[in-house]
Structures are given as C-alpha cells and as structure tokens.
Design a protein around this motif. Structure first.
Motif, PDB file in Angstrom:
ATOM      1  N   LEU A 296       0.819  -1.205   0.000  1.00  5.94           N
ATOM      2  CA  LEU A 296       0.000   0.000   0.000  1.00  5.94           C
ATOM      3  C   LEU A 296       0.856   1.259   0.000  1.00  5.94           C
ATOM      4  O   LEU A 296       0.658   2.182  -0.791  1.00  5.94           O
ATOM      5  N   ARG A 299       2.677   1.972  -3.249  1.00  9.54           N
ATOM      6  CA  ARG A 299       1.769   2.431  -4.286  1.00  9.54           C
ATOM      7  C   ARG A 299       1.372   3.885  -4.071  1.00  9.54           C
ATOM      8  O   ARG A 299       1.307   4.672  -4.991  1.00  9.54           O
ATOM      9  N   LEU A 310      -5.987  14.705  -8.815  1.00  5.25           N
ATOM     10  CA  LEU A 310      -7.199  14.127  -9.354  1.00  5.25           C
ATOM     11  C   LEU A 310      -8.273  13.793  -8.329  1.00  5.25           C
ATOM     12  O   LEU A 310      -9.450  13.981  -8.594  1.00  5.25           O
ATOM     13  N   VAL A 312     -10.844  13.523  -5.327  1.00 10.41           N
ATOM     14  CA  VAL A 312     -11.702  14.349  -4.504  1.00 10.41           C
ATOM     15  C   VAL A 312     -11.542  13.842  -3.075  1.00 10.41           C
ATOM     16  O   VAL A 312     -11.359  12.642  -2.874  1.00 10.41           O
ATOM     17  N   THR A 315     -12.262  10.054  -1.636  1.00 13.11           N
ATOM     18  CA  THR A 315     -12.036   8.912  -2.517  1.00 13.11           C
ATOM     19  C   THR A 315     -10.695   8.260  -2.244  1.00 13.11           C
ATOM     20  O   THR A 315     -10.525   7.068  -2.444  1.00 13.11           O
ATOM     21  N   THR A 318     -10.270   5.086   0.101  1.00 10.96           N
ATOM     22  CA  THR A 318     -10.695   3.765  -0.345  1.00 10.96           C
ATOM     23  C   THR A 318      -9.990   3.321  -1.611  1.00 10.96           C
ATOM     24  O   THR A 318      -9.854   2.137  -1.857  1.00 10.96           O
ATOM     25  N   SER A 319      -9.554   4.298  -2.421  1.00 11.77           N
ATOM     26  CA  SER A 319      -9.090   3.865  -3.733  1.00 11.77           C
ATOM     27  C   SER A 319      -7.641   3.419  -3.748  1.00 11.77           C
ATOM     28  O   SER A 319      -7.232   2.697  -4.638  1.00 11.77           O
TER      29      SER A 319
END
Lengths: 320, 329
Positions: A296, A299, A310, A312, A315, A318-319
């Motif tokens: 994680l 990344r 990008l 918001v 988001t 979770t993304s």
C-alpha cells in the motif's frame, strides 16, 4: 503449515516499513516457495534411504505419535513416517514425469499450431479446446480402470493426456502475437528454417510461460494422482500420497481417530502445492509487472503526484 | 447468429469426441472386458444370449461386424438413451441408475459452485481494489486451500466436524431411517443438513481460484485509463469499483468457467465418495470397484455431457454480457 504463512507475513512486514525497497515481498514469495518445495523434495529423495521399509509390520498398531515413532503407526503397525517418505518420492516422481510430458504436448499443440497457422492451427486448437472441456479425472478413472497392472509410467501418461490442454491454449495465444513481431518476420524473410525460428526466435520468449505451465502441470498431476490412488486406481505397488490416503480410508483411520495417519499426506500435498503456487506467483509477476504485489505504502508513493490533483477528498482513502 | 452457430458446432464436435473416445477406449485396452462381465453376471443368474450380444456391442468385442457398423450401432443406442445393463445393480439399466443419482450431484455441485463463484468473485474484487491490504495478503493462504485435494479436506472436515464434534452427519444424502423422500419439509431439511459439509468442502477448495483470478483481473483493470477518468469525474469509489472495474474484470473469470468447472466436477466426484453421498461420484466408485464397465462409461458420458452443457450455457450467456465476443467471432 507455519512455513507457508511466511509470505504474507513478510509482505505485511514490508508494508509497515516502506523504507525497505518494494522488491522484497516478491523475492520473499519466491524464496518461501523454493525453500518449502526444496525441503519436501529433499525429504522425498533422502527420506527413503534412512527411514526403513514402509511395508514392515509390527505389533505396535495404531500408536499415536511419540514413543520413537515420530508420526505413529498404522493399523498394521507400519511406520507412518517411513511411508510418508516413500510416498513423497512416488508423488514427486509422478509430478515431474507428468509435468515434463504435459509441457512437451502443450508446446507442440500450442506453439507449432499457432506458428504454422491455417488448417493446422484450426485443427490443433479444436483438439485443444475439446480436451479442455472434457472433464479430466473421470476420463482418467475410466482409462485406468481398464488396465489391471498399472505402472507408474502408465499413470503418468494418462494424467499427462488430460492436463496439457490448458497450457496449449495459453501458449497459442502468446505465440500468435509473437509470430507477427518484426524480428520473427525478419528471420523468416532471411530464409531461416521453420524449426529454427521456432526454437531460436520464439521459444526463448515463451520460457517464463512454459515454466509457469510446468508448475501448474506438476500440481495438477499430484492432485490427480492422489484422487486416482484414493479410489484405488493408482500405480500398483507404488507408495504415493494418494495411496497412503487410500489405505488410511480403508483402514478406518477416520472412525478410529487416527489423525496422524491421514493428516500428514494431505498436508504435504497442500503445502507442496502452495509452495509451487508461490513460485508460480513470482513467475507471473515477472511476466506481468502489473500484478506485482506492491505494498500500500509503495503504491501511494508513486501515485501521489497524480492522485493529488485528481482525487476528490474521501475517494483517496478507499481507492489506494 | 454466426457466433451462436460456431459455439453450438464446437460443442457438438466436443460431444462427438467424447462419444468416440467412449466407444474406442474399451477396444484399445488389453484384455476382454466382456468375459469378465459375463463371469460376474453368471454368478447372479443365467445370462441370456442377448445380454452377451448387448455387452459385446457396447464393449466392442463382437468381431462379426466391422468396427464402423458397431460404431454406428453404439451411437444409435446412446441417442435412444440405452447405455446398457449395469452389472452391479443387475438387471437395472445404467440409464435408470444414473437418473437416480444425477439429481443429487447436480444439486450439490450446482449450489456449491454458484456459492463459491459468487463469494470468490466478491472477495477477489475487494482484494484487487485494496491491493496490499490484509485481504490481498490472505490470497496465498486461499491458494493453499486450492492445492488441497478435495477429498482430503473432506476427510479432515469429516473427522473434526462429523466425528469429533458430531455437528454434521458422517455420510449419506438424507436420514434414511427417519425421513421418507418426498416434498416434505422434513426431507428437504434433512437433505440440506446432510449436504452442508460436502458443499462446504467444495466451496473451501474451489474459492481460491475464483478469488485469485478476479483479483488479478481487477488489478489490471484498475490501471486502465477509464478508471482514472471515472476518478477524475469524482464518482463514488464504490461505483468505480463495481460498475467500472469489477464489471469488466469479471469477464475472464466467466469465460474461464469451462476449465474450472471440469476441475470442480472432478474434485467433487471424489468428495462424494468420502461422504458416501448418493450421487454420481459414489455410483462411479461402485462401478470402478466392481468392474462395471457399462455403468462407468455411462457415468463418464453423463458427466461430460453435463459439463459441456453448462459450458455452452455460460458461453451463450457470455455473448449476451460481452458483445465484443459476438463481433470477434
């Protein structure tokens, strides 16, 4: 059992310390797989030399582990550990034999068909697809029940017959894209022979896929043989993990509570299979870098420049 | 239309291949199965000349007729639903025995496969979405379950949950002593109770494959441009995960159903033997143990036809879900 958990634990550890390079989890998977598979193979090779006769019966029947018998004894007082060593040897032999045979068959049907194209390809891929949808084990059961005296080689052959198709399909797909590459076209134009193009230009590019298909075939073969031997259709006079389970089932190990009889062979199959899957994961990750199991934290780091602009609020959690 | 035609032609060819294999296998094998069978049959009663003739037709040892004619006869009798006479359950027809055991297997494997597929896809979707999370790291553990032979897992579960804790029955498809088969609640609940452990075995050992496949596709799909676009549009993450990523990622799993189904069915057959479940697997075991070639071949044929049928269904559905396959064909 404990050993196989090493891989997830290692990558979890890497997740906590993002400073250590991302390569770590990948090689940890590979190392764990290689070490476990190697240890089991070693047990199969060396074990039978030291552990005595698996068929020798004694008066000490159905003894629980301990008391000089590391894994206890069977209903007729046979040493489970000695049986396990011989069974490991038998199962691994089958696995390697089938793996080799299946890979040759799938390379032939997959690569040659796709390279030559036309009717050859149509026919080869039809054969492949038909073999793929016909369920393997029932076919193997039918074939081997017709033969009264089955050798190891026959069982291996029958298992190979039903296990090459999946690999052939994968190889065909890759070969189709390879055969149209420029360097292959160039060697064709310069008049190289078909077999040389196949061997020198195309085959080396398929090596990682061949390796992973081979590992699959070995797992499949060991599982298939275990199922076959469990029904009593295995190679006669050969100890394998499946035949141990067959004797355990017929000796009512389950009803008598003799877990030391039927748990070890299955556990070895599972652990060996898991080790091979770990090796396969690493091969897959080499072929397809997208699959690399980045932690994680890692990344997040290479995503930050882009996601900052990008995403918001809300988001991101979770993304990533 | 062309696509559907192609698919149907392929499955017809596959069916033909299976039939042909079934016909030629006993002819290639050493020994004479008819003599073995006749000697077994005569132990149970007088053998008529027509039984012998039927066996010879089926097993191909009747040398009076050319092989091609035998082959046509065989195909004809298969299409009439005549698979010969079982030795074990003499004088019952193979078709009748299969008819009795098939519903059990289809019920068990069908339900277990659907559960395993749906749960596996959902978990794989989450694991791919949250790459590197605990769920993702859990996947190597589930692949270990996949490497476990089905029947061994069945043995272990049976030992702990059936024999030690006595939570589940040890064998059978329903309680033969207290319940009469029928559409009563008692019977149905008994069937569910007896089927729970076999189903659990199948789900546990097949779920890893679905999870891994879905996870890998999910990871690949998430790096597509349209996912970034969706993120940029500020869509809700759950919507991106399900409607954008998962919908596309699930396609290879669906089309890979063919390969997996054969594997699941093979595994379940042996699992049934462990549980003495009254399905096709147990019938196959009986057939194998008593050299009942007719029953064995009939069962192989029925299993193959079922797997082919399920695949055809999935293929046709797949074309509905993913229009690209129709165009490409």
């Amino acid at each position: 059992m404990e050993q196989t958990l090493e891989a997830p634990r290692a990558s979890a550890a890497a997740a906590v310390q993002p400073k250590k390079r991302q390569r770590r989890p990948r090689s940890a998977k590979l190392m764990a797989g290689l070490i476990i598979a190697g240890a089991i193979a070693l047990f199969g090779i060396l074990g039978p030399l030291f552990l005595g006769d698996p068929n020798a019966i004694s008066n000490d029947t159905l003894a629980a582990p301990g008391n000089g018998m590391l894994l206890g004894t069977t209903q007729t007082g046979q040493d489970v550990l000695a049986q396990l060593a011989h069974a490991t040897r038998g199962s691994l032999t089958i696995g390697v034999l089938v793996g080799a045979m299946a890979i040759v068959a799938s390379a032939f049907f997959g690569i040659v068909g796709a390279y030559i194209g036309g009717w050859t390809d149509e026919t080869f891929s039809l054969i492949t697809n038909v073999m793929l949808v016909i369920p393997g084990l029932p076919l193997v059961i039918v074939i081997s029940s017709y033969v009264p005296d089955k050798g190891l080689l026959l069982i291996a052959g029958v298992l190979a017959l039903t296990s090459w198709a999946g690999g052939a399909r994968v190889l065909r797909a890759v070969t189709l894209s390879l055969r149209n590459r420029d360097y292959v076209a160039a060697s064709r134009v310069s008049g190289e022979k078909t077999w040389r193009i196949l061997m020198v230009e195309i085959l080396p590019n398929l090596m990682p896929i061949l390796a992973s298909q081979m590992v699959f075939a070995v797992i499949f073969a060991i599982l298939g043989e275990a199922g076959l031997a469990f029904i009593g259709l295995g190679a006669s006079g050969t100890w394998t993990w499946g035949s141990m389970l067959f004797y355990a089932q017929n000796g009512l190990a389950l009803r008598l509570g003799a877990w030391w009889w039927f748990v070890p062979p299955g556990l070895l199959i599972a652990v060996f299979g898991a080790a091979l899957s770990l090796i396969n994961f690493s091969i897959d990750e080499i072929i397809n870098p997208k699959l690399r199991d980045q932690t994680l934290a890692a990344r997040k780091r290479w995503n930050t420049p882009r996601t900052k602009k990008l995403t918001v609020p809300g988001t991101e959690k979770t993304s990533s | 239309m062309r696509f559907y035609l192609q698919k149907i032609v392929f499955y017809v060819v596959a069916l033909w291949a299976a039939l042909t294999l079934n016909f030629f296998l006993p002819r290639w094998m050493p020994g004479n199965p008819v003599d073995i069978l006749i000697s077994k049959l005569s132990a149970k009663g007088p053998v008529t000349e027509s039984t012998r003739h039927a066996l010879e037709l089926m097993l191909g040892t009747n040398s009076d007729e050319p092989v091609f004619i035998q082959y046509l006869n065989y195909l004809g009798s298969v299409f009439r639903g005549d698979l010969g006479v079982s030795v074990t359950y003499f004088p019952a027809n193979v078709t009748d025995i299969i008819g009795q055991s098939l519903p059990w297997t289809i019920g068990l494997i069908g339900v277990a496969t659907v559960i395993s597929f749906i749960v596996g896809i959902l978990l794989g979707q989450l694991a791919g979405w949250k790459r590197g999370s605990w769920l993702d790291n859990f996947i190597p553990v589930t692949t270990m379950f996949q490497a476990v032979p089905y029947f061994w897992l069945a043995l272990v579960l049976l030992y702990f949950l059936g024999s030690r804790i006595q939570m589940f029955p040890l064998s059978g498809g329903y309680d033969v002593y207290t319940v009469q088969p029928g559409m009563s609640w008692a019977f149905i609940s008994s069937v569910i109770y007896h089927g729970a452990l076999p189903a659990l075995t199948i789900v546990l050992s097949s779920i890893g494959g679905w999870m891994l496949g879905m996870r890998n596709m999910m990871v690949s799909t998430l790096s597509e441009d349209y996912i970034v676009t969706a993120e940029a549009k500020g869509l809700h993450p759950r919507r991106i995960m399900t409607a954008y990523a998962a919908r596309n990622a699930v396609l290879p799993s669906l089309s890979g159903f063919a390969i997996s189904l054969g594997f699941v069915v093979s595994g379940s057959i042996v699992t049934e033997m462990v549980f003495s479940y009254p399905g096709i697997g147990s019938a196959l075991l009986t057939a194998v143990q008593s050299n009942d070639y007719a029953l064995m071949q009939g069962i192989f044929l029925v299993i193959t036809i079922s797997v082919l049928g399920a695949n055809l269904l999935v293929d046709l559905l797949y074309a509905l879900i993913d229009p690209r396959t129709r165009v490409r064909a």
